[in-house]
Write a protein that holds these residues in place. Structure first.
Motif, short mmCIF file in Angstrom:
data_model
loop_
_atom_site.label_atom_id
_atom_site.label_comp_id
_atom_site.label_asym_id
_atom_site.label_seq_id
_atom_site.Cartn_x
_atom_site.Cartn_y
_atom_site.Cartn_z
N VAL A 178 -5.09 4.31 11.16
CA VAL A 178 -4.34 5.56 11.24
C VAL A 178 -3.98 5.88 12.68
O VAL A 178 -2.92 6.46 12.97
CB VAL A 178 -5.14 6.71 10.60
N GLY B 172 4.33 3.83 2.12
CA GLY B 172 3.59 5.00 1.67
C GLY B 172 3.73 5.21 0.18
O GLY B 172 3.92 6.33 -0.28
N LEU C 6 -2.76 3.57 1.83
CA LEU C 6 -4.03 3.68 2.52
C LEU C 6 -5.07 4.28 1.58
O LEU C 6 -4.75 5.19 0.79
CB LEU C 6 -3.90 4.55 3.78
N GLN D 260 -2.36 -2.65 3.00
CA GLN D 260 -3.00 -1.53 3.71
C GLN D 260 -2.56 -1.55 5.16
O GLN D 260 -3.03 -2.33 5.97
CB GLN D 260 -4.52 -1.61 3.60
N SER E 99 -0.55 1.30 8.27
CA SER E 99 -0.09 2.65 8.57
C SER E 99 1.27 2.61 9.26
O SER E 99 1.76 1.56 9.68
CB SER E 99 -1.10 3.37 9.48
#
Length: 268
Positions: A21, A122, A144, A163, A165
């Protein structure tokens, strides 16, 4: 890196998530074995798996507040993305002429059969990828594990989770994707510099003639033309569709807006 080589890996997924993140690399490769769920159940076969809640025994629930899928579904009955019979079941089926486009409408804007592989940024529990799979389009979903096993849920549906960000470079070569989609991951909550870098990276991985579907980008009225339109223009996309609509559920005085756009990477 303190662990027994050849033994069981420590439970440090939360640490890896914190690193990702913040834009750092996740944990390095290690010579240990992650613990498997007890009484693991085989996945539901395709195509039924696209709309099936997997068995609870496919997940180790220790890192999460909820300890089963029933809890995740019921925490926002009809609205939570784990509830595949609620709002998820209706997503992207209708083009309302406002800020929401339908998948079939977007696909009709491209020559038949030319949208084959893509990315959903996302993508939560993978419903966009599931809808595209029903149309013979392969879509990878970035998600995530934020207090829920999003990656395992996507995989249980027979889809590909990734996975990663917004802070990280997309792990694709230049010019390989036909479509990139993003719902809610990009908004005015993302710092301008991070947003612009992400948009240029999306442009990079799209092939010439590929499209970026910006879905319900949220911002305030004054921000749209002053901040975000110039960013989109600097990236260099061509506008195929552009639709803005007021977000009125919290009151018109807040001057909140949604923007959806279909943006094409130029052929040259």
């Amino acid at each position: 890196m303190s662990y027994a080589v050849g033994g069981e890996c420590p439970d440090d997924d939360a640490l890896a998530l914190q690193l990702m993140v913040k834009g750092c690399e996740p944990l390095p490769r290690r010579r240990c074995r992650p613990r498997s769920p007890a009484r693991y159940a085989q996945p539901v076969p395709l195509p039924a798996s696209l709309w099936a809640i997997p068995p609870d025994t496919t997940v180790r629930w220790a890192p999460y507040t909820c300890k089963n899928y029933t809890c995740l579904v019921n925490r926002g009955r009809g609205r939570d993305c784990f509830d595949l019979e609620g709002k998820e079941r209706r997503r992207w089926l209708a083009d309302n002429g406002g800020p929401g486009f339908s998948i079939d409408g977007v696909l009709r804007s491209r020559p038949p059969g030319t949208v084959r592989v893509g990315l959903d940024i996302g993508g939560g529990t993978g419903t966009f990828a599931a809808r595209m799979a029903e149309r013979n389009v392969t879509v990878v979903t970035t998600t995530l594990d934020l207090d829920a096993p999003f990656n395992r849920f996507v995989a249980s549906r027979g889809l590909v989770p990734l996975q990663i960000s917004l802070m990280q470079r997309l792990p694709f070569a230049d010019g390989v994707l036909d479509i990139v989609h993003s719902l809610n991951a990009l908004s005015n909550g993302v710092p301008d510099a991070v947003l612009e870098a992400a948009l240029f990276d999306i442009y990079r991985v799209l092939r010439p003639g590929g499209v970026f579907w910006l879905d319900h980008f949220f911002c305030l009225g004054p921000q749209l033309n002053a901040t975000y339109v110039p960013i989109f223009d600097r990236v260099g996309f061509h506008r195929l569709r552009w639709s803005a609509g007021r977000k009125l559920d919290l009151g018109a005085e807040r001057n909140e807006w949604y923007v959806s756009a279909l943006l094409e990477k130029p052929m040259t």
